[in-house]
Design an enzyme around this catalytic site. Structure first.
Site, PDB file in Angstrom:
ATOM      1  N   ARG A  39       0.832  -1.208   0.000  1.00 29.06           N
ATOM      2  CA  ARG A  39       0.000   0.000   0.000  1.00 29.06           C
ATOM      3  C   ARG A  39       0.870   1.263   0.000  1.00 29.06           C
ATOM      4  O   ARG A  39       0.579   2.233  -0.695  1.00 29.06           O
ATOM      5  CB  ARG A  39      -0.913   0.006   1.234  1.00 29.06           C
ATOM      6  CG  ARG A  39      -1.790  -1.220   1.355  1.00 29.06           C
ATOM      7  CD  ARG A  39      -3.230  -0.958   0.958  1.00 29.06           C
ATOM      8  NE  ARG A  39      -3.990  -2.195   0.937  1.00 29.06           N
ATOM      9  CZ  ARG A  39      -4.680  -2.663   1.965  1.00 29.06           C
ATOM     10  NH1 ARG A  39      -4.697  -1.994   3.101  1.00 29.06           N
ATOM     11  NH2 ARG A  39      -5.355  -3.792   1.861  1.00 29.06           N
ATOM     12  N   GLU A 183     -14.167 -13.299  11.515  1.00 31.82           N
ATOM     13  CA  GLU A 183     -14.214 -12.769  10.147  1.00 31.82           C
ATOM     14  C   GLU A 183     -14.125 -13.881   9.111  1.00 31.82           C
ATOM     15  O   GLU A 183     -13.034 -14.230   8.656  1.00 31.82           O
ATOM     16  CB  GLU A 183     -13.082 -11.754   9.911  1.00 31.82           C
ATOM     17  CG  GLU A 183     -13.139 -11.126   8.531  1.00 31.82           C
ATOM     18  CD  GLU A 183     -12.010 -10.133   8.265  1.00 31.82           C
ATOM     19  OE1 GLU A 183     -12.008  -9.540   7.176  1.00 31.82           O
ATOM     20  OE2 GLU A 183     -11.136  -9.961   9.134  1.00 31.82           O
ATOM     21  N   LYS A 225     -17.534 -10.053  11.834  1.00 32.65           N
ATOM     22  CA  LYS A 225     -17.076  -9.190  10.742  1.00 32.65           C
ATOM     23  C   LYS A 225     -17.276  -9.966   9.454  1.00 32.65           C
ATOM     24  O   LYS A 225     -16.598 -10.960   9.210  1.00 32.65           O
ATOM     25  CB  LYS A 225     -15.601  -8.793  10.923  1.00 32.65           C
ATOM     26  CG  LYS A 225     -15.086  -7.916   9.773  1.00 32.65           C
ATOM     27  CD  LYS A 225     -13.718  -7.324  10.066  1.00 32.65           C
ATOM     28  CE  LYS A 225     -13.227  -6.486   8.899  1.00 32.65           C
ATOM     29  NZ  LYS A 225     -11.963  -5.771   9.188  1.00 32.65           N
ATOM     30  N   SER A 267     -14.879  -4.055   3.879  1.00 27.99           N
ATOM     31  CA  SER A 267     -15.122  -3.437   2.571  1.00 27.99           C
ATOM     32  C   SER A 267     -14.681  -4.363   1.444  1.00 27.99           C
ATOM     33  O   SER A 267     -15.290  -4.357   0.368  1.00 27.99           O
ATOM     34  CB  SER A 267     -14.433  -2.076   2.471  1.00 27.99           C
ATOM     35  OG  SER A 267     -13.091  -2.151   2.903  1.00 27.99           O
ATOM     36  N   GLY A 268     -13.622  -5.130   1.657  1.00 30.06           N
ATOM     37  CA  GLY A 268     -13.261  -6.245   0.785  1.00 30.06           C
ATOM     38  C   GLY A 268     -13.277  -6.006  -0.707  1.00 30.06           C
ATOM     39  O   GLY A 268     -13.980  -6.695  -1.435  1.00 30.06           O
ATOM     40  N   GLY A 269     -12.525  -5.049  -1.201  1.00 34.45           N
ATOM     41  CA  GLY A 269     -12.451  -4.840  -2.640  1.00 34.45           C
ATOM     42  C   GLY A 269     -13.451  -3.843  -3.182  1.00 34.45           C
ATOM     43  O   GLY A 269     -13.423  -3.519  -4.373  1.00 34.45           O
ATOM     44  N   ARG A 300      -9.097  -0.271   3.757  1.00 38.16           N
ATOM     45  CA  ARG A 300      -8.874   0.605   2.610  1.00 38.16           C
ATOM     46  C   ARG A 300      -9.989   1.633   2.424  1.00 38.16           C
ATOM     47  O   ARG A 300      -9.735   2.773   2.037  1.00 38.16           O
ATOM     48  CB  ARG A 300      -8.728  -0.244   1.340  1.00 38.16           C
ATOM     49  CG  ARG A 300      -7.310  -0.750   1.122  1.00 38.16           C
ATOM     50  CD  ARG A 300      -7.220  -1.670  -0.065  1.00 38.16           C
ATOM     51  NE  ARG A 300      -7.889  -2.952   0.174  1.00 38.16           N
ATOM     52  CZ  ARG A 300      -7.929  -3.955  -0.691  1.00 38.16           C
ATOM     53  NH1 ARG A 300      -7.361  -3.817  -1.870  1.00 38.16           N
ATOM     54  NH2 ARG A 300      -8.518  -5.084  -0.393  1.00 38.16           N
TER      55      ARG A 300
END
Length: 348
Positions: A39, A183, A225, A267-269, A300
């Protein structure tokens, strides 16, 4: 028969409730060094232990985030770091009324017998690590399983192996006074449609909660999650915001115990705005119907604007902090169904 033999039971319930407090969600700042490096390098910053510390410090000290962020998931490196003034990060967060948490799994590895799938590892020595993290100030933890959708996948073998690991992790957490964030992420990668995602998500969550029950994991002291029920990124056509909200809530209602401490979404993409829109749509329509708070635990989707700003000029910490706090505020509003796309214009 579940009897929840945990000496920290009341503390676990209170922590879980605080994690999903009104208008608040969780910042996932638990990227591994490998992911953090990727990142940072994407925005032109060399990844070192010091640059990672500086970046996380930027997030943790941003003005007003205590209004929107209930807790922060830390990485093993980060929980041991300090701010410029020598204050340990867990202590810094706690002083702002933000609960420190810790990612405790050691990553997803190829699953024997089904090498295209993954099983998450990290149970060896976990009891001792959790006791240390509790002493360091952590009050919740996180373990991520990854479920791939594809040709012949997910297999029952993969889902069962990961559900079992999540349950063993959760029981160890509650024994040591930490709320487990569970998760089980159904990955967005692929060309599958929303019907497939819904079926996989429901079956996977059903296995996870069955295993949690078998291991005496107390639902009131647990936070889920989860990924949203959403079309694959490469699907020929992708479901809209309202359908994602409806399918996601419907799936949770079928499987998740009403007593659960709360539900946070990854949020995963998804894009920054997309993730906010989906969360808002769920709460606008279903907030008063479901028994749990539906809020965010984004990485992100909270950090992207700040990281981009900081990468363009590392001296511009205040601008990066404002970008982060603004994204956190919009997701705070979305967690109550009070977001509007018009608010996005304020970022300019």
């Amino acid at each position: 028969m579940a009897h929840y033999p945990w000496k920290h039971a009341e503390e676990l319930k209170q922590t879980a409730q605080s994690m999903v407090a009104n208008y608040k969600g969780i910042l996932a700042a638990d990227e591994s060094n490998r992911t953090a490096t990727k990142r940072l390098e994407e925005v032109g910053i060399e990844s070192t232990e010091e640059s990672r510390r500086k970046y996380r410090q930027l997030l943790f000290t941003a003005p007003d985030i205590d209004k929107y962020i209930s807790g922060v998931i830390l990485f093993e490196e980060t929980i041991r770091q300090k701010d410029d003034g020598g204050t340990p990060f867990p202590e810094l967060l706690k002083g702002r009324g933000i609960i420190p948490g810790i990612k405790v799994d050691t990553g997803a590895k190829p699953l024997a017998g089904s090498p295209d799938e993954k099983v998450t590892e990290g149970l060896d020595g976990l009891r001792e690590r959790l006791a240390e993290y509790y002493e360091m100030g952590a009050r919740f933890s996180k373990w991520r399983a990854v479920i791939t959708v594809g040709d012949g996948m997910p297999t029952r073998q993969c889902m069962e192996a990961n559900a079992h690991a999540l349950a063993r992790y959760s029981a160890l957490c509650q024994e040591n006074g930490l709320v487990p964030i569970v998760e089980p992420e159904v990955l967005i990668n692929g060309s599958h449609d929303i019907d497939t995602c819904e079926a996989v998500t429901e079956e996977n969550l059903r296995m996870v909660f069955n295993e949690l029950y078998r291991h005496n994991v107390m639902p009131e002291g647990t936070v889920l999650k989860t990924s949203m029920v959403i079309s694959g990124l490469d699907a020929p056509s992708r479901a809209g915001v309202e359908e994602v909200a409806e399918r996601t809530v419907q799936t949770l209602e079928r499987v998740v115990p009403p007593a659960l401490g709360g539900v946070v979404f990854l949020s995963g993409g998804q894009g920054d705005v997309e993730a906010t829109q989906h969360l808002d749509a769920m709460n606008k329509k279903y907030k008063n119907r479901v028994p749990w708070r539906l809020t965010f635990s984004y990485a992100r989707a909270l950090q992207n604007p700040a990281l981009g700003s900081w990468g363009s000029d590392m001296a511009n910490t205040e601008q990066a902090q404002r970008a982060f706090a603004f994204r956190a505020k919009l997701n705070s509003l979305a967690s109550e169904g009070e977001y509007s796309e018009d608010l996005e214009q304020q970022a300019a």
